[in-house]
Design an enzyme around this catalytic site. Structure first.
Site, mmCIF file in Angstrom:
data_model
loop_
_atom_site.group_PDB
_atom_site.id
_atom_site.type_symbol
_atom_site.label_atom_id
_atom_site.label_comp_id
_atom_site.label_asym_id
_atom_site.label_seq_id
_atom_site.Cartn_x
_atom_site.Cartn_y
_atom_site.Cartn_z
ATOM 1 N N GLY A 52 0.802 -1.227 0.000
ATOM 2 C CA GLY A 52 0.000 0.000 0.000
ATOM 3 C C GLY A 52 0.830 1.270 0.000
ATOM 4 N N GLU A 53 2.149 1.164 0.204
ATOM 5 C CA GLU A 53 2.991 2.372 0.172
ATOM 6 C C GLU A 53 2.951 3.002 -1.219
ATOM 7 O OE1 GLU A 53 7.082 1.855 1.245
ATOM 8 O OE2 GLU A 53 6.602 1.771 3.379
ATOM 9 N N LYS A 207 -23.516 30.365 16.444
ATOM 10 C CA LYS A 207 -23.374 28.900 16.432
ATOM 11 C C LYS A 207 -22.464 28.450 17.567
ATOM 12 C CE LYS A 207 -20.435 26.510 13.601
ATOM 13 N NZ LYS A 207 -19.851 25.882 12.406
ATOM 14 N N ARG A 209 -20.536 24.860 18.964
ATOM 15 C CA ARG A 209 -20.226 23.479 18.615
ATOM 16 C C ARG A 209 -19.704 22.778 19.867
ATOM 17 N NH1 ARG A 209 -18.852 20.997 13.658
ATOM 18 N NH2 ARG A 209 -18.639 22.915 12.498
ATOM 19 N N ASP A 237 -18.898 19.462 5.167
ATOM 20 C CA ASP A 237 -18.367 18.145 5.544
ATOM 21 C C ASP A 237 -19.545 17.207 5.830
ATOM 22 O OD1 ASP A 237 -17.084 15.967 6.564
ATOM 23 O OD2 ASP A 237 -15.924 17.020 8.068
ATOM 24 N N THR A 241 -23.826 21.786 9.637
ATOM 25 C CA THR A 241 -23.838 23.245 9.808
ATOM 26 C C THR A 241 -24.876 23.866 8.877
ATOM 27 O OG1 THR A 241 -21.502 23.217 10.366
ATOM 28 C CG2 THR A 241 -22.405 25.341 9.681
#
Ligand code: R5P
Length: 326
Positions: A52-53, A207, A209, A237, A241
């Protein structure tokens, strides 16, 4: 009008011939950028060893060249590792100047030590890129402007705002309010409002969080009743939000809700969350490629290839980059 990079001009540039390479994170964007510069993407091997490198090899001469390496650094961290290894390979192959083109600068959300025993990941990544051998950085909509100062090499910081504003203006929305989803986004929202028209008002969301990736929206500061709203953010993401902000705007009497976020991280069930929300349209860009199963009809993706190719051309020709935004 910027002069296109043609073979006639190439040899006169003090920084050497312009070459563009790309990691594997966003090859469609890299191809679009190099196409606009009328260049072929540089030939390089990006492969994996059986464990996987990452294995990298630049397959053409870069000695004495002005090399631009395009790679957004969204997860997995292999994207960042590819960028570092490409920079290292170009430096060891004697490229005259190396610019890391990072359309989305990952690990930017821990950019200050606001609690005990936390890293400043944005600074760590800046150190890695500089140590690998980058001479300059070209990036777009950093999570915080201050991240530019984490580099001791020149950083050209672009804004997707003109591309997004061009799209929103064409919708000809009357009674529009620009909404900042948190106080940190106030300057960005103010800049949008200013460019959308002389009388476009602003609203802010108070806001809080309590934990990472959890959002509690409290109050709307400003009048949104009976108005169309444009929520402006840098990153989408989980989508919590923007969808929570949309919810509270609706409760306060808002009409249609539009949202913009430059970087479509869209993790987990963000797309489902967006589909269920009262957001009418999400305007985003191609800094991060969207797989067909990570989008929905509400999402409009605008290309930032022209902006980045113009900036690359200007950096190569030692011309002003900020004048792209006047
Ligand atoms: C936060 O400070 C950022 O500007 C974005 O609001 C945030 O990263 C969006 O994350 P999510 O979509 O997970 O709520």
């Amino acid at each position: 009008m910027i002069k296109p990079v043609t073979s006639k001009w190439k040899r006169y540039y003090m920084n050497g011939e312009l070459k563009i390479f790309s990691g594997s994170a966003n090859q469609p964007l890299a191809r679009e950028i190099s196409g606009k510069l009328r260049l072929k993407l540089g030939d390089c091997l990006i492969d994996r060893f059986s464990d996987g490198e990452i294995r990298i090899k630049i397959n053409e001469n870069v000695r004495g060249t002005d090399t631009f390496i395009i790679q957004p650094t969204f997860p997995p961290a292999d994207n960042l590792m590819e960028l570092l290894m490409l920079i290292d390979a170009a430096r060891r192959a004697s490229a005259r100047r190396i610019t890391a083109v990072i359309p989305y600068f990952g690990y930017s959300r821990q950019e200050r030590k606001d609690q005990p025993r936390v890293p400043i990941s944005a600074k760590l990544v800046a150190n890695l890129i500089t140590t690998a051998g980058a001479d300059r950085v070209l990036t777009l909509d950093l999570h915080a402007e201050a991240i530019q100062g984490f580099f001791d090499i020149p950083v050209d910081h672009l804004y997707a705002m003109p591309v997004i504003i061009d799209y929103i203006s064409r919708l000809k929305l009357r009674d529009l309010v620009v909404v900042a989803p948190d106080t940190g986004g106030a300057n960005r929202a103010r800049a949008f409002a200013k460019r959308l028209g002389p009388n476009v008002p602003l609203a802010f969301i108070d806001k809080r969080r309590p934990m990472a990736n959890q959002v509690e929206v409290l109050n709307v500061v400003g009048d949104v009743s009976g108005k169309h709203c444009l929520i402006v953010d840098d990153i989408l993401d989980t989508g919590r939000t923007l969808t929570k902000v949309a919810e509270i705007l609706k409760k306060n009497g808002a009409r249609d809700i539009y949202a913009s976020a430059t970087h479509p991280v869209l993790s987990g069930n963000a797309v489902e969350c967006l589909e269920r929300s009262s957001i009418k349209r999400l305007v985003t860009t191609n800094t991060i490629p969207l797989a067909a199963n990570r989008t929905c009809p509400k999402v409009v993706v605008l290309s930032i290839a022209r902006l980045l190719s113009d900036a690359i051309n200007r950096i190569h020709n030692e011309k002003s980059v900020s004048s792209l935004f006047v």
